[in-house]
Design an enzyme around this catalytic site. Structure first.
Site, PDB file in Angstrom:
ATOM      1  N   LEU A  52       0.600  -1.185   0.030  1.00  0.00           N
ATOM      2  CA  LEU A  52      -0.031   0.034  -0.144  1.00  0.00           C
ATOM      3  C   LEU A  52       0.787   1.348   0.161  1.00  0.00           C
ATOM      4  O   LEU A  52       1.997   1.202   0.726  1.00  0.00           O
ATOM      5  CB  LEU A  52      -0.946   0.146   1.527  1.00  0.00           C
ATOM      6  N   ASP A  53       0.647   2.373  -0.820  1.00  0.00           N
ATOM      7  CA  ASP A  53       1.743   3.434  -0.807  1.00  0.00           C
ATOM      8  C   ASP A  53       1.287   4.150   0.370  1.00  0.00           C
ATOM      9  O   ASP A  53       0.449   3.931   1.246  1.00  0.00           O
ATOM     10  CB  ASP A  53       1.239   4.179  -1.960  1.00  0.00           C
ATOM     11  N   GLU A  54       2.277   5.253   0.710  1.00  0.00           N
ATOM     12  CA  GLU A  54       2.546   5.890   1.927  1.00  0.00           C
ATOM     13  C   GLU A  54       1.217   6.608   2.418  1.00  0.00           C
ATOM     14  O   GLU A  54       0.575   6.709   3.383  1.00  0.00           O
ATOM     15  CB  GLU A  54       3.362   6.895   1.618  1.00  0.00           C
TER      16      GLU A  54
END
Length: 196
Positions: A52-54
């Protein structure tokens, strides 16, 4: 899917906003970033199954078993996301998401596969996000459920943007048969197997 029961260790976590889906970095530019190791004393060799991106939150599976990670990633397991979007999303936009849209992936145009998408009738009950989302004084927002079995970089965000409703908040709520249920941001649960 056949359950994995070995000496390996497996975890289900709720990745909070602002964390990277990794455990450390040798990159000096990332020293100020938040890594998953802050959440728990994970064993050596732990890895995230998918990422999952930041700025995204929610369900993330972790394991010490590289073969299991590759198997789950290769099986095209359904992943369901709740996206809070800018504006009151229309049926026409939902229909576009369902049939597939063209997004840019690594500089090339890519047509997303047909997926399940629908507008949520009520605001989902989720943990409070560390960084506040803008409020309704700046215009209405709405929530949509999108279920994919592919995972291009920032795919959901790109999809909602293409249909005219940029994502403000993105939470993965389900991977296969595993759901976040009432997990809180940063919560870590160790399991003996992944029942996908």
């Amino acid at each position: 899917m056949e359950a994995y029961k070995t000496e390996h260790r497996h975890f289900i976590i709720f990745k909070p906003f602002g964390y990277l889906s990794q455990f450390a970095s040798n990159d000096s530019k990332q020293q100020s970033k938040k890594f998953l190791g802050r959440l728990h004393d994970f064993p050596e060799g732990i890895m995230a199954i998918g990422r999952l991106d930041e700025a995204s939150e929610g369900l993330l599976l972790l394991t010490t078993n590289g073969k299991m990670s590759a198997h789950i990633n290769s099986q095209k397991v359904d992943k369901e996301y709740y996206a809070q979007v800018d504006g009151d999303i229309t049926e026409a936009a939902i229909a576009q998401l369902q049939t597939g849209v063209d997004i840019r992936v690594e500089g090339e145009m890519y047509s997303t596969k047909p997926c399940k998408a629908f507008k949520l009738e009520s605001i989902p009950v989720l943990p409070k996000r560390a960084k506040k989302i803008r409020d309704d004084r700046h215009g209405p927002t709405s929530w949509v459920s999108i279920t994919l079995n592919e995972g291009k970089f920032r795919q959901v965000r790109k999809m909602t943007s293409v249909v005219g409703f940029p994502t403000l908040r993105l939470v993965r709520v389900r991977v296969g048969g595993i759901h976040i249920n009432t997990m809180d941001a940063g919560e870590v649960i160790e399991v003996t197997e992944f029942d996908l």
